[in-house]
Each structure stands twice: as structure tokens, then as C-alpha cells.
Scaffold this active site. Structure first.
Site, short mmCIF file in Angstrom:
data_model
loop_
_atom_site.label_atom_id
_atom_site.label_comp_id
_atom_site.label_asym_id
_atom_site.label_seq_id
_atom_site.Cartn_x
_atom_site.Cartn_y
_atom_site.Cartn_z
N GLU A 46 0.82 -1.21 0.00
CA GLU A 46 0.00 0.00 0.00
C GLU A 46 0.86 1.26 0.00
O GLU A 46 0.54 2.25 -0.67
CB GLU A 46 -0.92 0.01 1.23
CG GLU A 46 -1.92 -1.13 1.26
CD GLU A 46 -1.41 -2.31 2.06
OE1 GLU A 46 -2.21 -2.92 2.78
OE2 GLU A 46 -0.19 -2.64 1.96
N LEU A 198 20.61 -29.28 -1.56
CA LEU A 198 19.27 -28.80 -1.23
C LEU A 198 19.18 -27.28 -1.19
O LEU A 198 18.55 -26.70 -0.30
CB LEU A 198 18.76 -29.39 0.09
CG LEU A 198 18.25 -30.83 0.04
CD1 LEU A 198 17.57 -31.20 1.34
CD2 LEU A 198 17.30 -31.07 -1.13
#
Length: 352
Positions: A46, A198
Site C-alpha cells: 500500500e 538442497l
């Protein structure tokens, strides 16, 4: 609102532990400002939109994918920014599940004389923030389990070899799903068998997910690739001070969460990750831990890549689960998405 949701997606890899939020400000049918939340600690969507709109925000409508916040965190309340900008109407896609907000943001806007509505394209907003909603409402992350299997449902040979069942396009797609997660979960069997890194590769991202290893007896090798960047958390069932100290010197953090049978309490681990602000967990584990997570009721979603090949009955399946006496015990799933990724079929499924 559809545009605001697309803007929110730009924060897919970077906003955690905050939600992904987009905002579009419209005045007399013309977009005068837009923005999205980029990362925690920086201005919310916003604020970016109001700054872009400048004076044109006065008398405008703000479309925002999540109820504007009304509390001070790392940044001031977004509801105050909209009030100060002079907007006269706010349309939110969904209420904020954060108990610090939970309708109070909309109430503050209405108290200031702003027309405030909620519910437009709510499903899209909920989908985008499934992890944040899960952490706020259940105290634990959304757990997505990724599997790569043959058409006959096999994830590895009987000797443990699994590289590579699926093709390069599917593997690259898997990295995009890794990138959106806050943590990647695996087990000691995968670490010892495959020695995986990973991490996220080939996908532009400003942060690497935390690597979480379920390792009941703290047997993770000190030279394991997964420990190299110092971004690993080991969950253990034993509190061996000597092993813990060695692993800490190797760059890992250790939490001890003993469960039954000398195993890690997986439910407690998910709550611990929730306390650490982890919204989404991406699990890449072996069939034994897959079965344990499923049996504990912790799996929210399956991300399944099926390769056009057959491996045979002797190979390892997807889940180590006890046999059923009847089909009444089967676990129903709802297919949410099905598409080809290279030569492989990708399914996204949730438990019904």
C-alpha cells in the site's frame, strides 16, 4: 484486483515471514499507482502504491490483496497510510489472519469514513498465502511434499539410486518450488545416501531457504554438502552434547525434539518452524520419512512429477505406510493442477 494479485506474486521468493501482497490504486477508471511488498522490513504494498499515486490517490479506490495492517511492526500501519493519502474506498481480497489485525484494519478505515469491502478474488489471495495463513491459524507452516517417481510409483531403485528419474525441465521446475519455500526439509537417509546440497539453483532469488534435517541420532556427516553454507537446522531426538557441539562447529543449529520410539517429534518440529516465522516447508525426503509425515497428518500438498518410464515392483515406493485391510482406509486426494513439464507429468494434489 487481478492485477494486484499478479503484483503480489513478484514477492513470491522474498517476503517471508510476511505475506505476499499487491496493491493497485485507481482514480476515475485510471490506474494511478501500484506496488507490492518486496521483503520483510521494507514498505508494504500500500505504501509503494500510495507513493506512486502521489496526489492522485485522493478520492481514489485502493485494491489490495490483503486487509491493510493496523499495527506497528517493522513498518507503520498501512491503514494509516491509506487514510493519510485520502483514498475514499478500499477493496481487500481477504481478511488478515494475523490476530493482531483480523478485521481491525478494515474497521479503522471505516472509522475514518472510508468505504471498505472484503472478499473480491479471495480464493486467489488465499492460494498465494497458504503458508502465511497456515502459520497464523494453525501455528505451523504449510507443508508441500515433492516427489519424483516413475509411472508405476517408484522413487528409487531398491539400492537407493534415484538420480535421475525425471528430466531436466522437471528438476528445474522443482527449484522454483524450492525458491518459494522458507525451508527445505529432508531426512538423514537422504543426506547420507545422496549428499544433496538442497539449495536453489538456476532461479533468481535474494535468499536461500533454511535447510532442515530430521536426524534422530545426530548422524549427519560433518562434511555433508548440506552443512556448507551454515544455513542448516538439525532436528534430533537425542541430546548428545558431544555430537551437538561438533555439528555446531560445522555450522549447523540443533534442536532436540524427542518423540516416541527414539524418533523426532515431527508435529513439534512443525510448531518450532512456525515459531521461527517459517510459512512454507518444501519436503524432499525418502519414502520412510514421507510415510511418517503423512501418518502424522502434517502433509498439506503433494507436488508429484511422474516420468514416462517403469522401474518395477522391487524398487522403492513413495510412502512407507502400513498395509490397509480395506480400501475404506485409502487417503483421497483432489488434483488441483496437472500439466506437462518437459517429458514429465506434474500433478499438484491436496488431501480431501
Amino acid at each position: 484486483m487481478a492485477r494486484a494479485l499478479r503484483l503480489a506474486e513478484r514477492g513470491l521468493y522474498s517476503t517471508a515471514p510476511n505475506p505476499r501482497v499487491g496493491c493497485v490504486i485507481v482514480n476515475e477508471g485510471r490506474v494511478v499507482g501500484e506496488g507490492w511488498h518486496e521483503r520483510a522490513g521494507e514498505p508494504h504494498a500500500e505504501v509503494h502504491a500510495v507513493q506512486a499515486a502521489s496526489d492522485d490517490a485522493r478520492g481514489a479506490t485502493a485494491y489490495v490483496t490483503l486487509e491493510p495492517c493496523c499495527h506497528y511492526g517493522r513498518t507503520p500501519p498501512c491503514s494509516d497510510a491509506l487514510i493519510s493519502a485520502g483514498v475514499t474506498r478500499v477493496v481487500a481480497a481477504m481478511r488478515d489472519p494475523n490476530p493482531q489485525v483480523g478485521g481491525e484494519g478494515l474497521a479503522r478505515l471505516r472509522a475514518a469514513g472510508i468505504a471498505a469491502e472484503c472478499g473480491l478474488l479471495e480464493a486467489g489471495a488465499l492460494e498465494l498465502n497458504a503458508g502465511f495463513v497456515s502459520r497464523m491459524t494453525r501455528g505451523r507452516p504449510w507443508l508441500r511434499m515433492k516427489l519424483a517417481a516413475s509411472l508405476d510409483g517408484k522413487t528409487a531403485l531398491d539400492n537407493g539410486v534415484s538420480q535421475w528419474i525425471t528430466g531436466p525441465a522437471a528438476r528445474q521446475d522443482g527449484h522454483r518450488w524450492r525458491a518459494r519455500a522458507c525451508a527445505i526439509l529432508t531426512g538423514i537417509g537422504t543426506v547420507r545416501g545422496d549428499d544433496p546440497q538442497l539449495d536453489v539453483r538456476g532461479v533468481p532469488t535474494s535468499r536461500q531457504p533454511l535447510k532442515v534435517i530430521v536426524d534422530s541420532r545426530l548422524d549427519t556427516p560433518l562434511e555433508a554438502k548440506i552443512l556448507r553454507d551454515g544455513n542448516a537446522l538439525l532436528a534430533a531426538a537425542t541430546a548428545s552434547a558431544e555430537k551437538i557441539e561438533r555439528l555446531r562447529r560445522a555450522g549447523a543449529e540443533v534442536v532436540v525434539l524427542p518423540g516416541s520410539g527414539g524418533k523426532v517429534d515431527l508435529a513439534a518440529l512443525m510448531l518450532e518452524l512456525g515459531r521461527r516465522g517459517i510459512n512454507e516447508v518444501h519436503a524432499e525426503t525418502g519414502f520412510k520419512l514421507n510415510g511418517s509425515l503423512l501418518a502424522a497428518g502434517l502433509v498439506d500438498e503433494l507436488l508429484l512429477y511422474l516420468a514416462p518410464c517403469l522401474i518395477g515392483d522391487a524398487a522403492r515406493g513413495m510412502f512407507d505406510l502400513p498395509p490397509l485391510d480395506s480400501l475404506a482406509g485409502k487417503r483421497p486426494l483432489t488434483i488441483r493442477d496437472a500439466r506437462m513439464v518437459g517429458a514429465d507429468l506434474r500433478l499438484l494434489a491436496r488431501f480431501s
